[in-house]
Design a protein around this motif. Structure first.
Motif, PDB file in Angstrom:
ATOM      1  N   ALA A 194     -20.649  20.599 -13.178  1.00 21.28           N
ATOM      2  CA  ALA A 194     -20.389  20.274 -11.769  1.00 21.28           C
ATOM      3  C   ALA A 194     -19.055  20.858 -11.315  1.00 21.28           C
ATOM      4  O   ALA A 194     -18.922  21.327 -10.186  1.00 21.28           O
ATOM      5  CB  ALA A 194     -20.411  18.758 -11.568  1.00 21.28           C
ATOM      6  N   PHE A 195     -18.045  20.822 -12.190  1.00 21.25           N
ATOM      7  CA  PHE A 195     -16.712  21.315 -11.831  1.00 21.25           C
ATOM      8  C   PHE A 195     -16.513  22.785 -12.222  1.00 21.25           C
ATOM      9  O   PHE A 195     -15.389  23.286 -12.171  1.00 21.25           O
ATOM     10  CB  PHE A 195     -15.626  20.451 -12.479  1.00 21.25           C
ATOM     11  N   ASP A 196     -17.595  23.459 -12.628  1.00 18.39           N
ATOM     12  CA  ASP A 196     -17.537  24.888 -12.930  1.00 18.39           C
ATOM     13  C   ASP A 196     -16.412  25.202 -13.925  1.00 18.39           C
ATOM     14  O   ASP A 196     -15.577  26.090 -13.686  1.00 18.39           O
ATOM     15  CB  ASP A 196     -17.348  25.679 -11.620  1.00 18.39           C
ATOM     16  N   ASN A 197     -16.394  24.452 -15.015  1.00 17.92           N
ATOM     17  CA  ASN A 197     -15.445  24.661 -16.122  1.00 17.92           C
ATOM     18  C   ASN A 197     -13.974  24.544 -15.725  1.00 17.92           C
ATOM     19  O   ASN A 197     -13.111  25.212 -16.303  1.00 17.92           O
ATOM     20  CB  ASN A 197     -15.697  26.004 -16.817  1.00 17.92           C
ATOM     21  N   LEU A 198     -13.694  23.679 -14.776  1.00 21.52           N
ATOM     22  CA  LEU A 198     -12.303  23.385 -14.415  1.00 21.52           C
ATOM     23  C   LEU A 198     -11.651  22.575 -15.540  1.00 21.52           C
ATOM     24  O   LEU A 198     -12.253  21.639 -16.065  1.00 21.52           O
ATOM     25  CB  LEU A 198     -12.302  22.569 -13.114  1.00 21.52           C
ATOM     26  N   GLN A 199     -10.408  22.926 -15.885  1.00 20.01           N
ATOM     27  CA  GLN A 199      -9.728  22.214 -16.976  1.00 20.01           C
ATOM     28  C   GLN A 199      -9.074  20.937 -16.456  1.00 20.01           C
ATOM     29  O   GLN A 199      -8.344  20.976 -15.471  1.00 20.01           O
ATOM     30  CB  GLN A 199      -8.675  23.125 -17.604  1.00 20.01           C
ATOM     31  N   PRO A 200      -9.307  19.785 -17.101  1.00 17.00           N
ATOM     32  CA  PRO A 200      -8.669  18.539 -16.656  1.00 17.00           C
ATOM     33  C   PRO A 200      -7.160  18.582 -16.905  1.00 17.00           C
ATOM     34  O   PRO A 200      -6.676  19.373 -17.720  1.00 17.00           O
ATOM     35  CB  PRO A 200      -9.308  17.457 -17.541  1.00 17.00           C
ATOM     36  N   GLU A 201      -6.444  17.704 -16.207  1.00 13.94           N
ATOM     37  CA  GLU A 201      -5.005  17.544 -16.447  1.00 13.94           C
ATOM     38  C   GLU A 201      -4.722  16.417 -17.419  1.00 13.94           C
ATOM     39  O   GLU A 201      -3.831  16.506 -18.253  1.00 13.94           O
ATOM     40  CB  GLU A 201      -4.289  17.214 -15.128  1.00 13.94           C
ATOM     41  N   SER A 202      -5.469  15.311 -17.251  1.00 11.50           N
ATOM     42  CA  SER A 202      -5.217  14.170 -18.125  1.00 11.50           C
ATOM     43  C   SER A 202      -6.498  13.377 -18.348  1.00 11.50           C
ATOM     44  O   SER A 202      -7.471  13.513 -17.600  1.00 11.50           O
ATOM     45  CB  SER A 202      -4.107  13.283 -17.562  1.00 11.50           C
ATOM     46  N   VAL A 203      -6.452  12.570 -19.387  1.00  7.11           N
ATOM     47  CA  VAL A 203      -7.649  11.939 -19.938  1.00  7.11           C
ATOM     48  C   VAL A 203      -7.289  10.540 -20.439  1.00  7.11           C
ATOM     49  O   VAL A 203      -6.228  10.361 -21.035  1.00  7.11           O
ATOM     50  CB  VAL A 203      -8.174  12.781 -21.138  1.00  7.11           C
ATOM     51  N   LEU A 224     -11.259  11.177 -16.315  1.00  8.07           N
ATOM     52  CA  LEU A 224     -10.609  12.493 -16.300  1.00  8.07           C
ATOM     53  C   LEU A 224      -9.965  12.726 -14.946  1.00  8.07           C
ATOM     54  O   LEU A 224     -10.565  12.428 -13.910  1.00  8.07           O
ATOM     55  CB  LEU A 224     -11.640  13.609 -16.527  1.00  8.07           C
ATOM     56  N   LYS A 225      -8.758  13.270 -14.978  1.00  9.19           N
ATOM     57  CA  LYS A 225      -8.097  13.680 -13.741  1.00  9.19           C
ATOM     58  C   LYS A 225      -8.001  15.196 -13.765  1.00  9.19           C
ATOM     59  O   LYS A 225      -7.533  15.777 -14.747  1.00  9.19           O
ATOM     60  CB  LYS A 225      -6.707  13.049 -13.687  1.00  9.19           C
ATOM     61  N   PHE A 226      -8.472  15.825 -12.693  1.00 11.98           N
ATOM     62  CA  PHE A 226      -8.417  17.283 -12.569  1.00 11.98           C
ATOM     63  C   PHE A 226      -7.306  17.666 -11.589  1.00 11.98           C
ATOM     64  O   PHE A 226      -6.819  16.813 -10.837  1.00 11.98           O
ATOM     65  CB  PHE A 226      -9.765  17.809 -12.056  1.00 11.98           C
ATOM     66  N   PRO A 227      -6.911  18.936 -11.565  1.00 10.90           N
ATOM     67  CA  PRO A 227      -5.926  19.353 -10.556  1.00 10.90           C
ATOM     68  C   PRO A 227      -6.482  19.126  -9.150  1.00 10.90           C
ATOM     69  O   PRO A 227      -7.689  19.275  -8.921  1.00 10.90           O
ATOM     70  CB  PRO A 227      -5.749  20.856 -10.815  1.00 10.90           C
ATOM     71  N   ASP A 228      -5.597  18.775  -8.221  1.00 14.43           N
ATOM     72  CA  ASP A 228      -6.014  18.596  -6.832  1.00 14.43           C
ATOM     73  C   ASP A 228      -6.662  19.873  -6.300  1.00 14.43           C
ATOM     74  O   ASP A 228      -6.322  20.986  -6.714  1.00 14.43           O
ATOM     75  CB  ASP A 228      -4.804  18.278  -5.942  1.00 14.43           C
ATOM     76  N   LEU A 229      -7.569  19.662  -5.362  1.00 15.27           N
ATOM     77  CA  LEU A 229      -8.182  20.791  -4.662  1.00 15.27           C
ATOM     78  C   LEU A 229      -7.344  21.099  -3.420  1.00 15.27           C
ATOM     79  O   LEU A 229      -6.968  20.186  -2.677  1.00 15.27           O
ATOM     80  CB  LEU A 229      -9.602  20.402  -4.244  1.00 15.27           C
ATOM     81  N   HIS A 230      -7.042  22.370  -3.208  1.00 16.37           N
ATOM     82  CA  HIS A 230      -6.287  22.770  -2.017  1.00 16.37           C
ATOM     83  C   HIS A 230      -7.194  23.573  -1.102  1.00 16.37           C
ATOM     84  O   HIS A 230      -7.708  24.618  -1.496  1.00 16.37           O
ATOM     85  CB  HIS A 230      -5.058  23.585  -2.416  1.00 16.37           C
ATOM     86  N   VAL A 231      -7.424  23.047   0.085  1.00 20.16           N
ATOM     87  CA  VAL A 231      -8.212  23.779   1.081  1.00 20.16           C
ATOM     88  C   VAL A 231      -7.377  23.859   2.356  1.00 20.16           C
ATOM     89  O   VAL A 231      -6.537  22.987   2.604  1.00 20.16           O
ATOM     90  CB  VAL A 231      -9.578  23.097   1.367  1.00 20.16           C
ATOM     91  N   PRO A 232      -7.595  24.907   3.164  1.00 17.22           N
ATOM     92  CA  PRO A 232      -6.781  25.068   4.376  1.00 17.22           C
ATOM     93  C   PRO A 232      -6.896  23.852   5.300  1.00 17.22           C
ATOM     94  O   PRO A 232      -7.952  23.228   5.392  1.00 17.22           O
ATOM     95  CB  PRO A 232      -7.393  26.312   5.040  1.00 17.22           C
ATOM     96  N   ASN A 233      -5.797  23.515   5.962  1.00 16.45           N
ATOM     97  CA  ASN A 233      -5.760  22.444   6.970  1.00 16.45           C
ATOM     98  C   ASN A 233      -6.149  21.076   6.416  1.00 16.45           C
ATOM     99  O   ASN A 233      -6.759  20.267   7.103  1.00 16.45           O
ATOM    100  CB  ASN A 233      -6.679  22.776   8.157  1.00 16.45           C
ATOM    101  N   SER A 234      -5.813  20.814   5.174  1.00 15.90           N
ATOM    102  CA  SER A 234      -6.119  19.507   4.590  1.00 15.90           C
ATOM    103  C   SER A 234      -5.035  19.158   3.585  1.00 15.90           C
ATOM    104  O   SER A 234      -4.414  20.042   2.991  1.00 15.90           O
ATOM    105  CB  SER A 234      -7.485  19.559   3.899  1.00 15.90           C
ATOM    106  N   LYS A 235      -4.804  17.862   3.410  1.00 19.93           N
ATOM    107  CA  LYS A 235      -3.954  17.408   2.314  1.00 19.93           C
ATOM    108  C   LYS A 235      -4.598  17.817   0.992  1.00 19.93           C
ATOM    109  O   LYS A 235      -5.805  18.058   0.943  1.00 19.93           O
ATOM    110  CB  LYS A 235      -3.858  15.875   2.334  1.00 19.93           C
ATOM    111  N   PRO A 236      -3.821  17.843  -0.097  1.00 17.15           N
ATOM    112  CA  PRO A 236      -4.449  18.072  -1.405  1.00 17.15           C
ATOM    113  C   PRO A 236      -5.521  17.007  -1.661  1.00 17.15           C
ATOM    114  O   PRO A 236      -5.314  15.833  -1.354  1.00 17.15           O
ATOM    115  CB  PRO A 236      -3.284  17.905  -2.387  1.00 17.15           C
ATOM    116  N   ILE A 237      -6.654  17.417  -2.183  1.00 16.48           N
ATOM    117  CA  ILE A 237      -7.775  16.495  -2.406  1.00 16.48           C
ATOM    118  C   ILE A 237      -7.885  16.199  -3.902  1.00 16.48           C
ATOM    119  O   ILE A 237      -8.093  17.110  -4.703  1.00 16.48           O
ATOM    120  CB  ILE A 237      -9.092  17.114  -1.885  1.00 16.48           C
ATOM    121  N   PRO A 238      -7.721  14.921  -4.278  1.00 15.04           N
ATOM    122  CA  PRO A 238      -7.815  14.574  -5.701  1.00 15.04           C
ATOM    123  C   PRO A 238      -9.213  14.850  -6.256  1.00 15.04           C
ATOM    124  O   PRO A 238     -10.211  14.720  -5.539  1.00 15.04           O
ATOM    125  CB  PRO A 238      -7.523  13.067  -5.719  1.00 15.04           C
ATOM    126  N   ARG A 239      -9.248  15.229  -7.518  1.00 13.73           N
ATOM    127  CA  ARG A 239     -10.542  15.432  -8.194  1.00 13.73           C
ATOM    128  C   ARG A 239     -10.546  14.643  -9.502  1.00 13.73           C
ATOM    129  O   ARG A 239      -9.598  14.743 -10.288  1.00 13.73           O
ATOM    130  CB  ARG A 239     -10.779  16.924  -8.457  1.00 13.73           C
TER     131      ARG A 239
END
Lengths: 377, 377
Positions: A194-203, A224-239
């Motif tokens: 689902a996360f397309d092999n994104l590496q987690p930050e913490s577990v 699992l906590k992943f790095p925040d998602l950054h998209v234009p015109n939005s706060k960082p989105i937690p994953r």
């Protein structure tokens, strides 16, 4: 011509898989079987010799040395896996290996490098990622106009596998990762899909052991906590992601909810299609309604759409697709992008398992992805 | 005669609840409304005066002093709740209070003792536990011949409530418990319903804050460990629960799986019946199929039985049942066993919330039920 297989360590899984994979011997054929118990190997060889003779060996090394065997299906417990894969590599055999691959990620990386370095095919035996149902749902997960970006995955994989004197899943000297390696493996493969092999930050991993006298992992809840998602015109989105895996359910639960920024998708049979479960022998399922692939797309307050997607052979066993994919990889040679991605996921899964084991050793505290304490969640 | 209500702090929740509760004024009638903004009180009073005059007050204290008001529905944010309940108690008013009740469990206990000590009725405004659907599912959960003993509860309660400048849920000075108090409250009420108010041993809470600049709890994953279950001729059986609650879903998720020693039960709308969600105004639900109470009983490998239980007014709003139950409690006086049990659950919920907040302060480590670090999980 059919790929000529040698099977190492016939047991429950092999008995379940073989009728689906080797039913006509046309694509994948059993050529040999090896068990440390020669009688067991002989009995298995006889049972599956309908489409040609199957040799029975009393040692794994004899099978690996057999020049007629092209590929080895390695169904041993986890501990001997790495040594056997390396022996197969030295003998020029392709390998399909049961999971979890090894106790630690470093061993997994070393093992994969050894066999891939010989130009041989290697794949873990996770079936569901090869099923056309999973390909269909992956298209939904990747559809940014529908789902947006994936932000959260919640999954459960619970089975009814009680501890018995012969149940190897509870023997820490053979299966040191317990329910995490056996069932949590699927939760993790799904999460990284689902996360397309994104590496987690913490577990964080919270464990229920088998009993006061057996520390085997009977069930585990992982966050699992992943790095925040950054998209234009939005706060960082937690994953984030979380899952529970356990041998201690009274029934099979295999449900998942994937939240995206625009919608959520949920389905209730991410590992085995319910329709496949329903027709397996010896199950007690009375409800044999067919669910080819039923998932719900949800927006805002409720279920917008319950979708049933019909895919070819939707209730087929995933293992059939797995072995066919492996055969094609052997025929084509080289490194196919989908298999490369699956092996990357395997390493990510094992690094995450390492971190879970470290979190568990520390009593259930958050650790960073390298397993170091001091992470906060 | 109808119970004469005064409403304190009309807002989104009150607007949603009132049409269901006060639709004919026959059982529960609005007598007065108080807002710090008198114009808002007047507008609300006018809107709900169909069945009799509604007085509008510009201060809460004036409403509490009104001799015509028998019971107060207290819909303020959490912070002022305790002081207002105590003022109501001093004025001899029964109180139905929105949740979470107070920031800490000690405040909750003190507050409940004060008002119950006056012989007045007090209840939290959790609607779903009063719904006949929940009574029906509780019978299933208590049916030891079907389910055995409850060993595990997994639940999700995710909503789409984004942070906006006026969204009070993200203001820590008014709602210090964020998503844990607002949504996790329901997960916890459900968990303690399933476990019949069993006290947990240890708790872990993993938090996603609203943003780097706002520490409000946007979502939280909580794992609870309960004392082992001891049954004759069996090893001790671990008991656990886990849940996720969050404002950051793209759609409503409210699903639950309860594992028992003999079977599991799952349903997907434990807070609001989907059929109720579907007919609420302004939702985007296109699927208006009625689901009175659809739950699955699962044994061994799959879904043995998908059951649809029809209960009277299955798609009715839970708040209607809540207010009717409260009215009956006022009429009958004393301490009814079901209400006593609900208030015990409230204290357990708040003690668990205390422990979650402590776990969060410590960065997400396991704490014992008193909130002390050093617990292992």
């Amino acid at each position: 011509m059919a790929l000529q297989w040698g099977i190492i360590a016939p047991g429950g899984i092999v008995e379940e898989v073989s009728p689906f994979v080797f039913y006509d011997g046309g694509v994948n054929a059993i050529r040999a079987v090896a068990s440390r118990n020669l009688d067991k190997a002989k009995a298995f060889a006889e049972k599956f010799s309908t489409h040609g003779p199957v040799k029975a060996y009393g040692s794994y090394e004899e099978l690996i040395a057999d020049p007629d065997v092209q590929a080895v299906y390695l169904a041993t417990p986890t501990i001997p896996r790495k040594i056997l894969v390396e022996k197969c590599a030295a003998a020029g055999k392709h390998v399909l290996a049961e999971k979890p691959l090894c106790p630690t990620a470093n061993e997994v990386e070393e093992m994969i490098q050894k066999i891939k370095g010989k130009g041989l095919q290697f794949l873990d035996a996770t079936h569901f990622v090869h099923h056309p149902r999973t390909h269909a749902i992956t298209q939904v997960l990747r559809d940014q106009s529908l789902l947006g970006h994936v932000t959260d995955v919640t999954s459960s994989f619970i089975a009814n596998l009680p501890e018995t004197p012969t149940q190897i899943r509870f023997m820490v000297d053979q299966e040191p990762l317990g329910a995490l390696g056996d069932l949590g493996w699927y939760n993790l493969k799904l999460t990284f899909l689902a996360f397309d092999n994104l590496q987690p930050e913490s577990v964080v991993a919270l464990t229920t052991p088998a009993s006061p006298t057996n520390p085997a992992i009977m069930s585990m809840t992982v966050v699992l906590k992943f790095p925040d998602l950054h998209v234009p015109n939005s706060k960082p989105i937690p994953r984030t992601a979380r899952f529970v895996c356990g041998f201690n359910g009274s029934s099979l639960v295999q449900s998942v909810v994937v939240q995206g920024t625009k919608a959520a998708v949920e389905w209730s049979d991410f590992v085995h299609p319910w329709s496949y479960v329903a027709r397996r022998k010896n199950t007690r399922v009375l409800d044999t309604k067919t669910y080819p692939l039923e998932y719900k797309i949800c927006k805002r307050a409720g279920h917008v759409n319950a979708q049933v997607v019909t895919v070819e052979n939707a209730d087929a066993a995933g293992v059939d697709y797995l072995f066919r994919r492996f055969k094609r990889a052997v025929d084509e040679g080289g490194s196919a992008p989908d298999i490369t991605s699956m092996l990357q996921a395997d390493v990510l899964v094992h690094r995450t398992i390492d971190a879970c084991i470290e979190s568990r050793e520390l009593g259930g505290v958050p650790v960073d992805f390298k397993g170091k304490s001091g992470a906060r969640m």
